[in-house]
Design a protein around this motif. Structure first.
Motif, short mmCIF file in Angstrom:
data_model
loop_
_atom_site.label_atom_id
_atom_site.label_comp_id
_atom_site.label_asym_id
_atom_site.label_seq_id
_atom_site.Cartn_x
_atom_site.Cartn_y
_atom_site.Cartn_z
N TYR A 1 0.86 -1.19 0.00
CA TYR A 1 0.00 0.00 0.00
C TYR A 1 0.89 1.23 0.00
N THR B 1 -1.82 6.76 2.23
CA THR B 1 -3.07 6.81 1.47
C THR B 1 -4.20 6.03 2.16
N VAL C 1 -4.48 3.10 -2.11
CA VAL C 1 -3.70 2.83 -3.32
C VAL C 1 -2.73 1.68 -3.04
N VAL D 1 -2.08 11.44 -3.09
CA VAL D 1 -2.89 10.32 -3.55
C VAL D 1 -2.90 10.26 -5.08
N ALA E 1 0.35 8.88 -6.12
CA ALA E 1 0.39 7.46 -5.81
C ALA E 1 -0.34 6.65 -6.87
N LYS E 2 -1.50 7.11 -7.29
CA LYS E 2 -2.27 6.39 -8.31
C LYS E 2 -1.52 6.35 -9.63
N ALA F 1 1.28 3.81 -9.22
CA ALA F 1 0.73 2.45 -9.21
C ALA F 1 0.38 2.01 -10.62
N LYS F 2 -0.14 2.93 -11.42
CA LYS F 2 -0.50 2.59 -12.81
C LYS F 2 0.73 2.15 -13.59
#
Length: 268
Positions: A21, A25, A29, A103, A106-107, A110-111
């Motif tokens: 994680y 967040t 995420v 956030v 972070a997204k 992560a993508k």
């Protein structure tokens, strides 16, 4: 859909993905941080190891199960790591919140990590020679494949934890930690072994064989599957004995301490 294992002598990929994680967040995420795979060819009893770390400059929470000498989960230890900077074991503060547009960042990160996961899977799974993909507890991997845009069309996804639970008609599942002990799993630096099998490990992967690492859990899943399919009476004797001993434990196997269907949570 998770399908049961078939008895064909086709190629198999034994796989484990570790997740983290993004720190701050509130678990909103999650991203893959490490993957390990054992590619097995039954026709010549050969194995090939493939692994990758998804290293980005972002702090992630590492949730690691703590087990006792019997492999029973007794708690969880949480630390923070930044794999892009090679920083591990940093203290975790549950009240920390990512500031500003953290956030959103972070997204986006992560993508990218999920895109890396898709490329890795496409490199080990050929559409021409689609193997069976064997994992221990499939829920996290299925979510990750969807997020990565990796199609399982033509592949058979085998959930080994579910297979074992179904065969022994257990109300709860057994964790990989416990089952690894039942098959006498060991990693001595140059080889991995179980009760009836032993395989050498190339030098570049020997430092990745710890439990709750991508390669370490992929290897444990591989050897557990071999014992389950080829030496079932021996494994069954040990599992039956464990189940019987757990009946008298407070919160024992039949009450859920053996594990749950989400074994393979974020962490290494």
């Amino acid at each position: 859909m998770v399908q049961p294992a078939a008895d064909e002598a086709g190629r198999r990929v034994y796989l484990d993905i570790e997740f983290g994680y993004v720190y701050g967040t509130c678990r909103a995420v999650m991203m893959p941080i490490e993957i390990g795979a054992v590619l097995y060819r039954p026709e010549d009893d050969s194995v090939r190891y493939v692994g990758e770390q998804f290293c980005y400059d972002i702090d992630v929470e590492i949730w690691k199960k703590v087990t006792d000498e019997c492999g029973k989960t007794v708690g969880v230890a949480t630390t923070v790591a930044n794999m892009g900077r090679g920083e591990y074991g940093m203290p975790y503060d549950h009240s920390y919140r990512s500031p500003g547009d953290g956030v959103y960042t972070a997204k986006a990160t992560a993508k990218k990590a999920f895109a890396d996961l898709r490329l890795f899977m496409e490199s080990v799974v050929s559409p021409v020679d689609a193997p069976a993909i064997v994992v221990f507890a499939a829920s996290m991997e299925k979510r990750a494949f969807r997020a990565a845009g990796f199609s399982l069309d033509g592949c058979m996804l085998v959930d080994l934890q579910r297979e074992i639970r179904r065969h022994f008609k257990m109300k709860q599942v057994l964790s990989l930690d416990r089952l690894a002990r039942l098959i006498d799993f060991s990693a001595d630096g140059s080889a991995v072994a179980s009760t009836h099998f032993r395989y050498p490990v190339p030098r570049e992967y020997r430092h990745l064989l710890a439990a709750h690492r991508g390669m370490g859990d992929a290897v444990r899943t591989f050897l557990l599957a071999r014992e389950f399919r080829e030496n079932l009476p021996h494994l069954e004797e040990r599992i039956r004995a464990l189940m019987k001993s757990c009946e008298g434990e407070e919160g024992g196997c039949r009450n859920g301490s053996a594990g749950n269907a989400t074994d393979g949570t974020a962490g290494t």
